[in-house]
Design a protein around this motif. Structure first.
Motif, mmCIF file in Angstrom:
data_model
loop_
_atom_site.group_PDB
_atom_site.id
_atom_site.type_symbol
_atom_site.label_atom_id
_atom_site.label_comp_id
_atom_site.label_asym_id
_atom_site.label_seq_id
_atom_site.Cartn_x
_atom_site.Cartn_y
_atom_site.Cartn_z
ATOM 1 N N THR A 283 0.801 -1.356 -0.024
ATOM 2 C CA THR A 283 0.052 0.087 -0.019
ATOM 3 C C THR A 283 0.951 1.423 0.058
ATOM 4 O OG1 THR A 283 -1.692 -1.088 1.264
ATOM 5 C CG2 THR A 283 -2.193 1.167 1.227
ATOM 6 N N THR A 284 1.968 1.331 0.847
ATOM 7 C CA THR A 284 2.844 2.499 0.731
ATOM 8 C C THR A 284 3.427 2.667 -0.383
ATOM 9 O OG1 THR A 284 3.376 2.077 3.261
ATOM 10 C CG2 THR A 284 4.824 3.265 2.022
ATOM 11 N N GLY A 285 4.099 1.549 -1.196
ATOM 12 C CA GLY A 285 4.613 1.699 -2.411
ATOM 13 C C GLY A 285 3.475 2.261 -3.677
ATOM 14 N N LEU A 286 2.340 1.744 -3.433
ATOM 15 C CA LEU A 286 1.281 2.172 -4.336
ATOM 16 C C LEU A 286 1.058 3.765 -4.043
ATOM 17 C CD1 LEU A 286 -1.062 -0.899 -4.717
ATOM 18 C CD2 LEU A 286 0.015 0.284 -6.527
ATOM 19 N N ALA A 287 0.790 3.914 -2.823
ATOM 20 C CA ALA A 287 0.409 5.152 -2.472
ATOM 21 C C ALA A 287 1.586 6.275 -3.050
ATOM 22 C CB ALA A 287 0.277 5.497 -1.021
ATOM 23 N N MET A 288 2.855 5.940 -3.010
ATOM 24 C CA MET A 288 3.900 6.802 -3.620
ATOM 25 C C MET A 288 3.928 6.937 -5.030
ATOM 26 S SD MET A 288 7.269 5.656 -1.304
ATOM 27 C CE MET A 288 7.426 6.265 0.456
ATOM 28 N N ALA A 289 3.445 5.697 -5.556
ATOM 29 C CA ALA A 289 3.564 5.817 -7.291
ATOM 30 C C ALA A 289 2.404 6.753 -7.725
ATOM 31 C CB ALA A 289 3.290 4.200 -7.657
ATOM 32 N N VAL A 290 1.283 6.716 -7.117
ATOM 33 C CA VAL A 290 0.008 7.387 -7.447
ATOM 34 C C VAL A 290 -0.039 8.830 -6.927
ATOM 35 C CG1 VAL A 290 -1.423 5.286 -7.491
ATOM 36 C CG2 VAL A 290 -1.395 6.996 -5.390
ATOM 37 N N GLU A 291 1.194 9.277 -6.335
ATOM 38 C CA GLU A 291 1.377 10.537 -5.749
ATOM 39 C C GLU A 291 0.987 11.847 -6.642
ATOM 40 O OE1 GLU A 291 2.880 11.079 -2.644
ATOM 41 O OE2 GLU A 291 2.690 13.179 -2.555
ATOM 42 N N ASP A 292 0.991 11.675 -7.938
ATOM 43 C CA ASP A 292 0.812 12.823 -8.998
ATOM 44 C C ASP A 292 -0.492 12.483 -9.816
ATOM 45 O OD1 ASP A 292 2.997 14.223 -7.913
ATOM 46 O OD2 ASP A 292 4.335 13.122 -9.577
ATOM 47 N N SER A 293 -1.257 11.355 -9.223
ATOM 48 C CA SER A 293 -2.366 11.158 -10.042
ATOM 49 C C SER A 293 -3.613 11.469 -9.285
ATOM 50 C CB SER A 293 -2.303 9.453 -10.157
ATOM 51 O OG SER A 293 -3.022 9.156 -8.922
ATOM 52 N N PRO A 294 -4.993 11.545 -9.943
ATOM 53 C CA PRO A 294 -6.136 11.829 -9.313
ATOM 54 C C PRO A 294 -6.557 11.003 -8.150
ATOM 55 C CG PRO A 294 -6.531 11.861 -11.546
ATOM 56 C CD PRO A 294 -5.096 10.951 -11.411
ATOM 57 N N ILE A 295 -5.739 9.905 -7.808
ATOM 58 C CA ILE A 295 -6.370 8.892 -7.023
ATOM 59 C C ILE A 295 -5.998 9.545 -5.387
ATOM 60 C CG2 ILE A 295 -5.723 6.690 -5.720
ATOM 61 C CD1 ILE A 295 -5.037 5.600 -8.558
ATOM 62 N N GLU A 296 -7.102 9.555 -4.704
ATOM 63 C CA GLU A 296 -7.290 10.212 -3.409
ATOM 64 C C GLU A 296 -6.522 9.398 -2.340
ATOM 65 O OE1 GLU A 296 -10.769 12.798 -1.466
ATOM 66 O OE2 GLU A 296 -11.423 10.812 -1.997
ATOM 67 N N LYS A 297 -6.835 8.139 -2.493
ATOM 68 C CA LYS A 297 -6.023 7.328 -1.384
ATOM 69 C C LYS A 297 -5.943 5.823 -1.692
ATOM 70 C CE LYS A 297 -5.664 9.672 2.666
ATOM 71 N NZ LYS A 297 -4.131 9.931 3.175
ATOM 72 N N VAL A 298 -4.789 5.099 -1.567
ATOM 73 C CA VAL A 298 -4.675 3.769 -1.834
ATOM 74 C C VAL A 298 -5.024 3.245 -0.365
ATOM 75 C CG1 VAL A 298 -3.328 1.667 -2.316
ATOM 76 C CG2 VAL A 298 -2.954 3.796 -3.579
ATOM 77 N N ILE A 299 -6.039 2.187 -0.462
ATOM 78 C CA ILE A 299 -6.557 1.472 0.701
ATOM 79 C C ILE A 299 -5.877 0.362 1.111
ATOM 80 C CG2 ILE A 299 -8.485 1.201 2.192
ATOM 81 C CD1 ILE A 299 -8.733 3.730 1.166
ATOM 82 N N GLY A 300 -5.101 0.055 2.230
ATOM 83 C CA GLY A 300 -4.789 -1.203 2.634
ATOM 84 C C GLY A 300 -5.615 -1.648 3.623
ATOM 85 N N VAL A 301 -6.168 -3.152 3.507
ATOM 86 C CA VAL A 301 -6.896 -3.661 4.721
ATOM 87 C C VAL A 301 -5.886 -4.515 5.420
ATOM 88 C CG1 VAL A 301 -8.862 -4.981 5.083
ATOM 89 C CG2 VAL A 301 -8.885 -3.307 3.349
ATOM 90 N N GLU A 302 -5.656 -4.495 6.536
ATOM 91 C CA GLU A 302 -4.528 -5.101 7.345
ATOM 92 C C GLU A 302 -5.143 -5.718 8.404
ATOM 93 O OE1 GLU A 302 -2.105 -6.788 7.376
ATOM 94 O OE2 GLU A 302 -0.441 -5.476 7.117
ATOM 95 N N GLY A 303 -4.655 -6.685 8.948
ATOM 96 C CA GLY A 303 -5.082 -7.408 10.127
ATOM 97 C C GLY A 303 -4.059 -6.952 11.190
ATOM 98 N N ASP A 304 -4.148 -7.177 12.630
ATOM 99 C CA ASP A 304 -3.373 -7.027 13.824
ATOM 100 C C ASP A 304 -2.074 -8.025 13.647
ATOM 101 O OD1 ASP A 304 -5.803 -8.501 14.297
ATOM 102 O OD2 ASP A 304 -4.757 -8.849 16.343
ATOM 103 N N GLY A 305 -2.281 -9.266 13.429
ATOM 104 C CA GLY A 305 -1.359 -10.244 13.293
ATOM 105 C C GLY A 305 -0.452 -9.737 12.267
#
Ligand SMILES: [Mg+2]
Length: 192
Positions: free
Chosen positions: A53-75
């Motif tokens: 998710t972090t890598g994708l968020a960096m990759a879409v920095e200059d795009s119209p995408i508002e957020k990349v959503i990562g769904v994660e668990g505690d473990g």
């Protein structure tokens, strides 16, 4: 709130957003509700939802995408907590994680995780993220909507009950096929 209830809310909230999903029960249950091209299921890749998710968020920095959503668990987050200082330090504007925290390893007989006694939301806040919390579907929707509009790394800490939805089919798709499907969906969204 059960995981399946939380995922139902997320399905409604993420129809046109890139969603990266942690492995095992979370991926299976999400796919059982809606198996969409905008879902990237990280089959057998425990601990990596935050990193991808972090890598994708960096990759879409200059795009119209508002957020990349990562769904994660505690473990899974506890397997790779380095994503928290990495996100806080690099501060991608489009980074958002939804932490479904049931304080157990849901796919391995419900053994307790450290989240049983350690507040993962507080750790994330200390690492420089904006954190909101939700224990019920209505609050989940409200706080999701708030965080998705907040630039910089954001985490929605969702407390859920332990336990998996019964009779959820296994997700046996080829990860290469899943990734190609996701890339094909994402590519046109990157254009201004
Ligand atoms: Mg868990």
């Amino acid at each position: 709130m059960r995981r399946l209830e939380a995922l139902h809310q997320l399905v409604d909230l993420t129809e046109n957003r890139p969603v990266v999903v942690t492995c095992a029960a979370t991926s299976r249950e999400l796919a059982s509700i809606a198996d969409r091209d905008n879902h990237l299921y990280l089959l057998d890749s425990m601990g990596l939802a935050g990193s991808v998710t972090t890598g994708l968020a960096m990759a879409v920095e200059d795009s119209p995408i508002e957020k990349v959503i990562g769904v994660e668990g505690d473990g899974s987050l506890l397997m790779n907590p380095n994503v928290l200082p990495t996100g806080g330090y690099t501060s991608p504007r489009a980074l958002m994680l939804v932490l479904l925290d049931n304080r157990v390893y849901g796919s391995t007989a419900g053994l307790p995780t450290y989240a049983d006694r350690i507040d993962l939301g507080a750790i994330t806040e200390a690492a420089g993220w904006t954190v909101c919390r939700a224990d019920d579907p209505e609050t989940l929707r409200e706080e999701f909507t708030r965080l998705v509009r907040t630039p910089g790394p954001t985490l929605l800490h969702v407390r859920i009950e332990p336990g998996n939805a019964p009779n959820t089919p296994k997700l046996l798709a080829d990860p290469v096929t899943l990734t190609n499907r996701f890339q094909t969906w994402l590519a046109p969204k990157l254009l201004p």
